[in-house]
Design a protein around this motif. Structure first.
Motif, PDB file in Angstrom:
ATOM      1  N   GLY A 177       0.838  -1.176   0.161  1.00 16.44           N
ATOM      2  CA  GLY A 177      -0.462  -0.309   0.302  1.00 16.44           C
ATOM      3  C   GLY A 177       0.795   1.055   0.113  1.00 16.44           C
ATOM      4  N   VAL A 178       0.667   1.982  -0.739  1.00 12.35           N
ATOM      5  CA  VAL A 178       1.401   4.047  -0.916  1.00 12.35           C
ATOM      6  C   VAL A 178       0.716   4.663  -0.414  1.00 12.35           C
ATOM      7  N   THR A 179       1.919   5.564   0.356  1.00 12.40           N
ATOM      8  CA  THR A 179       0.828   6.625   1.473  1.00 12.40           C
ATOM      9  C   THR A 179       1.606   7.836   0.422  1.00 12.40           C
ATOM     10  N   VAL A 180       1.451   8.841   0.313  1.00 14.68           N
ATOM     11  CA  VAL A 180       1.951  10.387  -0.412  1.00 14.68           C
ATOM     12  C   VAL A 180       1.626  10.772   0.715  1.00 14.68           C
ATOM     13  N   ARG A 181       2.347  12.159   1.721  1.00 12.42           N
ATOM     14  CA  ARG A 181       2.311  12.933   2.620  1.00 12.42           C
ATOM     15  C   ARG A 181       3.112  13.704   2.427  1.00 12.42           C
ATOM     16  N   GLN A 182       2.650  14.533   1.939  1.00 10.81           N
ATOM     17  CA  GLN A 182       3.076  15.872   0.986  1.00 10.81           C
ATOM     18  C   GLN A 182       3.503  17.020   2.219  1.00 10.81           C
ATOM     19  N   GLY A 183       4.634  17.670   1.883  1.00 13.35           N
ATOM     20  CA  GLY A 183       5.293  18.146   3.040  1.00 13.35           C
ATOM     21  C   GLY A 183       5.817  17.869   4.224  1.00 13.35           C
ATOM     22  N   ILE A 184       5.692  16.533   3.926  1.00 10.62           N
ATOM     23  CA  ILE A 184       6.603  15.914   5.124  1.00 10.62           C
ATOM     24  C   ILE A 184       8.225  15.127   5.138  1.00 10.62           C
TER      25      ILE A 184
END
Length: 311
Positions: free
Chosen positions: A273-280
């Motif tokens: 599973g892929v998670t994107v955390r913009q700004g982290i």
């Protein structure tokens, strides 16, 4: 990868603009040493690097925090990144000193996926900082001991000076690598020698896999949002505020919300599973290296407990 944008800095230097470093250096992989096969350094490049360093020194007072428990002593500035003089838990004062930074900060460019470099000649220089962030000396490497961007993003150089010689001449001790994995919730400081700036936050958690472009890193440290690191902070030591020991090396962050691309890493869990955390932003664990160095700060990749990638 957290690299400075040299062109923007040169423009700033020539224009005499009063912008802060956060504006002057957007994170970018197009900085001084960003691509594999980089041509040998020319006198013009030396001039550019000197200019960049001078601008960073001039502007550092605009962003440097007030002195606290964690300071700049033992950190270093590179031509394109940050770093630190480090010791292993069992290093002796008479051992040749080591400098830790990112694998993507190498003067020769990014190591390819699967590539591990060891025992290479090097004459790279590092600006040694004191507690307040002032440069007090130029240190020189004689070997690149280890570097990779596979599973982790780290490079370790051996200096021509010992810890004792650095302490005697400049009154500065190395930072010690912790031999244990940090815990979620740990209060940390990311200390950038390039920008003379300290970011304070906590360990938010860990990414099982962190994928950025062609590279994948394991068990990466994820920061809480307060550590909004920028270009030039690559290679900064991540210091446990309670112990003063280095627990990770700063290396990247998701800038634009992109999915698994350069400058936009994504987290991949055990099930894919892929998670994107913009700004982290993220760092790579450093405790595995403490099992890989023996007496005299010699690298021994066959040592018991040494789990870092091997050539």
């Amino acid at each position: 990868m957290r690299k400075p944008l040299v062109v923007a800095l040169c423009t700033l230097a020539l224009a005499g603009a009063g912008a802060t470093p956060a504006v002057a250096a957007a994170p970018s992989p197009t900085g001084a040493d960003a691509t594999t096969g980089t041509a040998p350094v020319t006198p013009l490049t030396d001039l550019v690097n000197d200019t960049v360093g001078a601008v960073a020194d001039t502007l550092s007072g605009l962003t440097a925090p007030k002195a606290g428990a964690v300071n700049f002593a033992g950190t270093v500035s590179l031509s394109n990144c940050s770093g630190s003089v480090v010791r292993m838990p069992d290093s002796a004062a008479s051992d040749p000193a080591l400098v830790l930074t990112n694998g993507h900060c190498l003067e020769s460019g990014f190591p390819a996926p699967g590539q591990v470099l060891t025992d290479r000649a090097s004459s790279r220089t590092f600006g040694l900082l004191n507690a307040s962030g002032a440069k007090v000396a130029t240190l020189r490497a004689n070997r690149l001991v280890y570097a990779t961007m596979t599973d982790t993003d780290a490079a370790i150089y051996r200096l021509s000076s010992t810890y004792a010689q650095i302490k005697s001449a400049y009154g500065i001790d190395p930072l010690t690598l912790s031999g244990t994995r940090p815990a979620a919730g740990t209060a940390i400081s990311v200390v950038s020698g390039y920008w003379k700036r300290i970011y304070n936050c906590s360990v938010d958690g860990f990414a099982y896999r962190l994928k950025e472009g062609d590279w994948t890193w394991k068990d990466s440290v994820r920061y809480t949002s307060a550590c909004d690191t920028i270009g030039g902070t690559s290679g900064s030591p991540v210091v446990d505020d309670a112990t003063g020991k280095v627990v990770a090396v700063n290396n990247t962050g998701n800038e634009d919300g992109g999915r698994c691309t350069v400058n936009n890493p994504c987290e991949v869990d055990e099930n894919g599973g892929v998670t994107v955390r913009q700004g982290i932003n993220y760092a790579q664990q450093t405790y595995p290296f403490t099992a890989c160095f023996t007496t005299g700060n010699r690298l021994d990749l066959s040592a018991s407990g040494c789990t870092v990638p091997k050539p």
